[in-house]
Design a protein around this motif. Structure first.
Motif, PDB file in Angstrom:
ATOM      1  N   GLY A  79      40.920 -18.346  63.525  1.00  0.00           N
ATOM      2  CA  GLY A  79      41.934 -18.681  64.510  1.00  0.00           C
ATOM      3  C   GLY A  79      42.833 -19.478  63.517  1.00  0.00           C
ATOM      4  N   GLU A  80      42.978 -19.739  62.466  1.00  0.00           N
ATOM      5  CA  GLU A  80      43.893 -20.279  61.468  1.00  0.00           C
ATOM      6  C   GLU A  80      44.804 -19.099  60.997  1.00  0.00           C
ATOM      7  N   GLU A  81      45.994 -19.418  60.623  1.00  0.00           N
ATOM      8  CA  GLU A  81      46.911 -18.518  60.325  1.00  0.00           C
ATOM      9  C   GLU A  81      46.971 -18.657  58.693  1.00  0.00           C
ATOM     10  N   GLU A  82      47.177 -17.181  58.193  1.00  0.00           N
ATOM     11  CA  GLU A  82      47.441 -17.330  56.747  1.00  0.00           C
ATOM     12  C   GLU A  82      48.793 -16.769  56.537  1.00  0.00           C
ATOM     13  N   ALA A  83      49.204 -17.413  55.365  1.00  0.00           N
ATOM     14  CA  ALA A  83      50.504 -17.222  54.916  1.00  0.00           C
ATOM     15  C   ALA A  83      50.777 -16.076  54.236  1.00  0.00           C
ATOM     16  N   HIS A  84      51.763 -15.116  54.394  1.00  0.00           N
ATOM     17  CA  HIS A  84      51.845 -13.988  53.819  1.00  0.00           C
ATOM     18  C   HIS A  84      53.469 -13.776  53.518  1.00  0.00           C
ATOM     19  N   ASP A  85      53.442 -12.456  53.237  1.00  0.00           N
ATOM     20  CA  ASP A  85      54.907 -12.035  53.083  1.00  0.00           C
ATOM     21  C   ASP A  85      55.824 -11.677  54.147  1.00  0.00           C
ATOM     22  N   GLY A  86      55.243 -11.913  55.306  1.00  0.00           N
ATOM     23  CA  GLY A  86      55.976 -11.967  56.796  1.00  0.00           C
ATOM     24  C   GLY A  86      56.707 -13.205  56.770  1.00  0.00           C
ATOM     25  N   ASP A  87      56.338 -14.087  56.106  1.00  0.00           N
ATOM     26  CA  ASP A  87      57.111 -15.536  56.292  1.00  0.00           C
ATOM     27  C   ASP A  87      58.518 -15.300  55.528  1.00  0.00           C
ATOM     28  N   LEU A  88      58.364 -14.590  54.251  1.00  0.00           N
ATOM     29  CA  LEU A  88      59.604 -14.234  53.289  1.00  0.00           C
ATOM     30  C   LEU A  88      60.495 -13.331  54.156  1.00  0.00           C
ATOM     31  N   GLU A  89      59.908 -12.563  55.019  1.00  0.00           N
ATOM     32  CA  GLU A  89      60.693 -11.675  55.722  1.00  0.00           C
ATOM     33  C   GLU A  89      61.667 -12.436  56.814  1.00  0.00           C
ATOM     34  N   ALA A  90      60.871 -13.419  57.581  1.00  0.00           N
ATOM     35  CA  ALA A  90      61.609 -14.205  58.471  1.00  0.00           C
ATOM     36  C   ALA A  90      62.654 -15.012  57.751  1.00  0.00           C
ATOM     37  N   ILE A  91      62.256 -15.646  56.557  1.00  0.00           N
ATOM     38  CA  ILE A  91      63.357 -16.348  56.138  1.00  0.00           C
ATOM     39  C   ILE A  91      64.615 -15.353  55.592  1.00  0.00           C
ATOM     40  N   ALA A  92      64.172 -14.265  54.987  1.00  0.00           N
ATOM     41  CA  ALA A  92      65.477 -13.371  54.827  1.00  0.00           C
ATOM     42  C   ALA A  92      66.213 -13.039  56.124  1.00  0.00           C
ATOM     43  N   TRP A  93      65.680 -12.944  57.014  1.00  0.00           N
ATOM     44  CA  TRP A  93      66.363 -12.457  58.502  1.00  0.00           C
ATOM     45  C   TRP A  93      67.231 -13.639  58.922  1.00  0.00           C
ATOM     46  N   GLN A  94      66.625 -14.760  58.664  1.00  0.00           N
ATOM     47  CA  GLN A  94      67.500 -16.253  58.959  1.00  0.00           C
ATOM     48  C   GLN A  94      68.846 -16.306  58.013  1.00  0.00           C
ATOM     49  N   TRP A  95      68.518 -15.843  56.816  1.00  0.00           N
ATOM     50  CA  TRP A  95      69.490 -15.814  55.865  1.00  0.00           C
ATOM     51  C   TRP A  95      70.669 -14.805  56.201  1.00  0.00           C
ATOM     52  N   LEU A  96      70.213 -13.666  56.640  1.00  0.00           N
ATOM     53  CA  LEU A  96      71.079 -12.726  57.001  1.00  0.00           C
ATOM     54  C   LEU A  96      71.867 -12.878  58.360  1.00  0.00           C
ATOM     55  N   LEU A  97      71.249 -13.700  59.270  1.00  0.00           N
ATOM     56  CA  LEU A  97      71.800 -14.184  60.397  1.00  0.00           C
ATOM     57  C   LEU A  97      73.070 -14.832  60.162  1.00  0.00           C
ATOM     58  N   ARG A  98      72.861 -15.900  59.194  1.00  0.00           N
ATOM     59  CA  ARG A  98      73.583 -16.905  58.672  1.00  0.00           C
ATOM     60  C   ARG A  98      74.995 -16.359  57.912  1.00  0.00           C
ATOM     61  N   ILE A  99      74.712 -15.436  57.180  1.00  0.00           N
ATOM     62  CA  ILE A  99      76.015 -14.776  56.395  1.00  0.00           C
ATOM     63  C   ILE A  99      76.570 -13.631  57.074  1.00  0.00           C
ATOM     64  N   ASN A 100      76.202 -13.498  58.177  1.00  0.00           N
ATOM     65  CA  ASN A 100      76.615 -12.483  59.435  1.00  0.00           C
ATOM     66  C   ASN A 100      76.857 -13.086  60.682  1.00  0.00           C
ATOM     67  N   PRO A 101      77.318 -14.101  60.848  1.00  0.00           N
ATOM     68  CA  PRO A 101      77.550 -14.882  62.146  1.00  0.00           C
ATOM     69  C   PRO A 101      78.362 -13.967  63.144  1.00  0.00           C
ATOM     70  N   GLY A 102      77.475 -14.081  64.208  1.00  0.00           N
ATOM     71  CA  GLY A 102      78.199 -13.125  65.347  1.00  0.00           C
ATOM     72  C   GLY A 102      78.095 -11.738  65.171  1.00  0.00           C
ATOM     73  N   ASP A 103      77.178 -11.197  64.073  1.00  0.00           N
ATOM     74  CA  ASP A 103      77.386  -9.646  64.059  1.00  0.00           C
ATOM     75  C   ASP A 103      75.970  -9.416  63.612  1.00  0.00           C
ATOM     76  N   GLU A 104      75.102  -9.360  64.644  1.00  0.00           N
ATOM     77  CA  GLU A 104      73.763  -9.271  64.452  1.00  0.00           C
ATOM     78  C   GLU A 104      73.421  -7.723  64.093  1.00  0.00           C
ATOM     79  N   ASP A 105      74.314  -6.868  64.612  1.00  0.00           N
ATOM     80  CA  ASP A 105      74.082  -5.315  64.014  1.00  0.00           C
ATOM     81  C   ASP A 105      74.150  -5.292  62.581  1.00  0.00           C
ATOM     82  N   ALA A 106      75.241  -5.816  62.150  1.00  0.00           N
ATOM     83  CA  ALA A 106      75.289  -5.910  60.502  1.00  0.00           C
ATOM     84  C   ALA A 106      74.059  -6.424  60.020  1.00  0.00           C
ATOM     85  N   ALA A 107      73.418  -7.762  60.529  1.00  0.00           N
ATOM     86  CA  ALA A 107      72.756  -8.366  59.845  1.00  0.00           C
ATOM     87  C   ALA A 107      71.066  -7.466  60.195  1.00  0.00           C
TER      88      ALA A 107
END
Length: 186
Positions: free
Chosen positions: A24-52
């Motif tokens: 039942g515990e969660e393991e860290a994996h590179d999916g967290d890295l993808e989530a962080i990269a996605w958040q970065w892309l959302l911030r540097i493409n504000p209002g343009d989710e298609d570009a992100a």
């Protein structure tokens, strides 16, 4: 299943959570890295989710299975170069101005570089790269954005723009990506 094999849902900003273990515990994996990269892309493409989204897909394809910090940074840079980020030789001031102007146009911001012809390297010979970055930073702040740069480790200058009301988020996410982001020329 590797994280990059998950279906991508741009509306679920944290859809890349770690899989649960048998206990039942969660393991860290590179999916967290993808989530962080996605958040970065959302911030540097504000209002343009298609570009992100397009940049995120390019990031995933470039990165593949390599989750080393330098590979992540290179994949993000490749996916966003001249679309939401820039990296240019420090001594090419006209190219720097062109890159920053290109990115600022996305926000409908026109910068005044204080020279008659910002494409003329001779006219720009007396301007330092840091002074140009500071000029862009100041004008972008007035327009509601922050110019972020980081040390590239070579003779280039790299950066992105994001809404200024999310400065702390940019610092946190940049740090998580291994980028020592700083406002303007730092």
């Amino acid at each position: 299943m590797a994280a990059h094999e998950h279906e991508f849902d741009p509306d679920d900003n944290f859809s890349f959570g770690a899989p649960e273990r048998d206990d039942g515990e969660e393991e860290a994996h590179d999916g967290d890295l993808e989530a962080i990269a996605w958040q970065w892309l959302l911030r540097i493409n504000p209002g343009d989710e298609d570009a992100a989204t397009q940049q995120f897909q390019a990031f995933r394809e470039t990165l593949g299975d390599d989750d080393a910090q330098d590979a992540v940074q290179a994949a993000l840079e490749s996916a966003t170069d001249w679309r939401a980020s820039f990296r240019v030789p420090e001594d090419e001031r006209a190219t720097l101005i062109d890159a920053i102007d290109t990115l600022a146009e996305r926000f409908r911001v026109e910068l005044d570089w204080g020279v008659e012809d910002p494409t003329d390297e001779v006219a720009l010979a007396g301007a330092s790269t840091h002074a140009l970055l500071d000029t862009a930073y100041d004008q972008l702040r007035v327009a509601g954005y922050t110019l972020w740069t980081w040390d590239t480790g070579d003779d280039t200058v790299a950066g992105v723009m994001a809404p200024r009301d999310d400065d702390e988020g940019m610092r946190v996410i940049g740090h998580a990506l291994g980028l020592d982001v700083r406002p303007g020329a730092g």
